[in-house]
Scaffold this motif. Structure first.
Motif, short mmCIF file in Angstrom:
data_model
loop_
_atom_site.label_atom_id
_atom_site.label_comp_id
_atom_site.label_asym_id
_atom_site.label_seq_id
_atom_site.Cartn_x
_atom_site.Cartn_y
_atom_site.Cartn_z
N SER A 1 0.82 -1.21 0.00
CA SER A 1 0.00 0.00 0.00
C SER A 1 0.86 1.26 0.00
N ARG A 2 1.97 1.22 0.72
CA ARG A 2 2.89 2.36 0.69
C ARG A 2 3.34 2.66 -0.73
N VAL A 3 3.81 1.62 -1.40
CA VAL A 3 4.34 1.79 -2.75
C VAL A 3 3.26 2.29 -3.71
N LEU A 4 2.08 1.68 -3.63
CA LEU A 4 1.01 2.04 -4.56
C LEU A 4 0.49 3.45 -4.30
N MET A 5 0.39 3.85 -3.04
CA MET A 5 -0.11 5.20 -2.75
C MET A 5 0.89 6.27 -3.18
N VAL A 6 2.17 6.02 -2.98
CA VAL A 6 3.18 6.97 -3.46
C VAL A 6 3.16 7.04 -4.99
N LEU A 7 2.99 5.87 -5.63
CA LEU A 7 2.88 5.85 -7.09
C LEU A 7 1.64 6.61 -7.56
N SER A 8 0.53 6.44 -6.85
CA SER A 8 -0.69 7.16 -7.19
C SER A 8 -0.49 8.67 -7.10
N ASN A 9 0.18 9.12 -6.07
CA ASN A 9 0.43 10.56 -5.93
C ASN A 9 1.31 11.09 -7.06
N GLY A 10 2.32 10.31 -7.43
CA GLY A 10 3.19 10.73 -8.53
C GLY A 10 2.47 10.78 -9.87
N LEU A 11 1.66 9.77 -10.15
CA LEU A 11 0.91 9.75 -11.39
C LEU A 11 -0.11 10.89 -11.45
N GLY A 12 -0.72 11.18 -10.31
CA GLY A 12 -1.66 12.30 -10.27
C GLY A 12 -0.99 13.63 -10.56
N PHE A 13 0.23 13.81 -10.04
CA PHE A 13 0.98 15.05 -10.30
C PHE A 13 1.32 15.17 -11.78
N LEU A 14 1.78 14.07 -12.39
CA LEU A 14 2.07 14.08 -13.82
C LEU A 14 0.80 14.35 -14.63
N GLY A 15 -0.32 13.77 -14.19
CA GLY A 15 -1.58 14.02 -14.88
C GLY A 15 -1.98 15.48 -14.86
#
Length: 220
Positions: A80-94
């Motif tokens: 969950s740590r990895v996926l949530m950090v990845l989600s935040n990064g993808l949202g910023f790029l979006g």
């Protein structure tokens, strides 16, 4: 009318995506993924997040302690740590990519195909960000339900229950998915025929009275 509808979809899609991205960041660091109340001591509540565990006591207040070892955490919290950090990064790029692809953006005004591709890419990034936020929240919720109804655990042992962060994470994930879908729909919708009207005006301007020999009348 088409242009107004397209612009409204872009605005709503970007707003939902921005809201979901902010809530996703809050969910990542909020220490309320799980809550546990002690029946023996009702004035003491335990909460657990991805990064720390906290105990709330009436007399002392809140005391939190960070997890010392990443590998010592349960599998659902590590992933969950990895996926949530990845989600935040993808949202910023979006946000960056879709912002440049909006109709109101002055970037690459004459390259509408490029702006459309950027808007579609931004929507896909938001959609992926939402999925990567929903998956860990749902996984932790599933494990919590399994442990709560585990008959192997004595009834006297306190059980973990859903924390507020899980509901916030679900809302954030669905907001990102919906926002990304709206941006993709706006990008695929028919654009107002600005170029056609431009050529029509130019054609009207070039039309005029002609002399008998086929040359344009200089007096017009």
């Amino acid at each position: 009318m088409v242009l107004v509808f397209r612009t409204a979809m872009q605005f709503v899609g970007l707003s939902l995506s921005l809201l979901g991205w902010v809530l996703s960041i809050i969910t990542t660091y909020l220490p309320h993924w799980k809550n546990r109340n002690l029946d023996l001591n009702e004035m003491e509540n335990w909460t657990m997040g991805l990064w720390q565990a906290c105990v709330i006591q009436e007399e002392v207040g809140r005391q939190c302690e960070d997890f010392e070892s990443f590998l010592a955490l349960p599998a659902e919290l590590r992933i969950s740590r990895v996926l949530m950090v990845l989600s935040n990064g993808l949202g910023f790029l979006g946000l960056l990519v879709s912002g440049f692809g909006l109709d109101c953006s002055r970037l690459a005004e004459r390259q509408q195909s490029l702006k459309t591709r950027m808007l579609i890419l931004g929507g896909i990034l938001f959609w992926t960000s939402g999925i990567t936020a929903i998956v860990p929240v749902s996984w932790v919720a599933h494990v919590t339900v399994q442990e709560f109804w585990d008959e192997a655990i004595p009834e006297i042992v306190p059980r973990w229950e859903f924390g507020e962060a899980l509901f916030l994470g679900w809302f954030a994930g669905f907001s990102l998915v919906l926002g990304g879908c709206l941006l993709n729909c706006a990008a695929c919708s028919t654009r107002a025929p600005l170029a056609s009207s431009h050529y029509a005006v130019a054609e009207i301007q070039t039309q005029g009275p002609y002399l008998e020999d086929g040359t344009a009348d200089p007096t017009v």
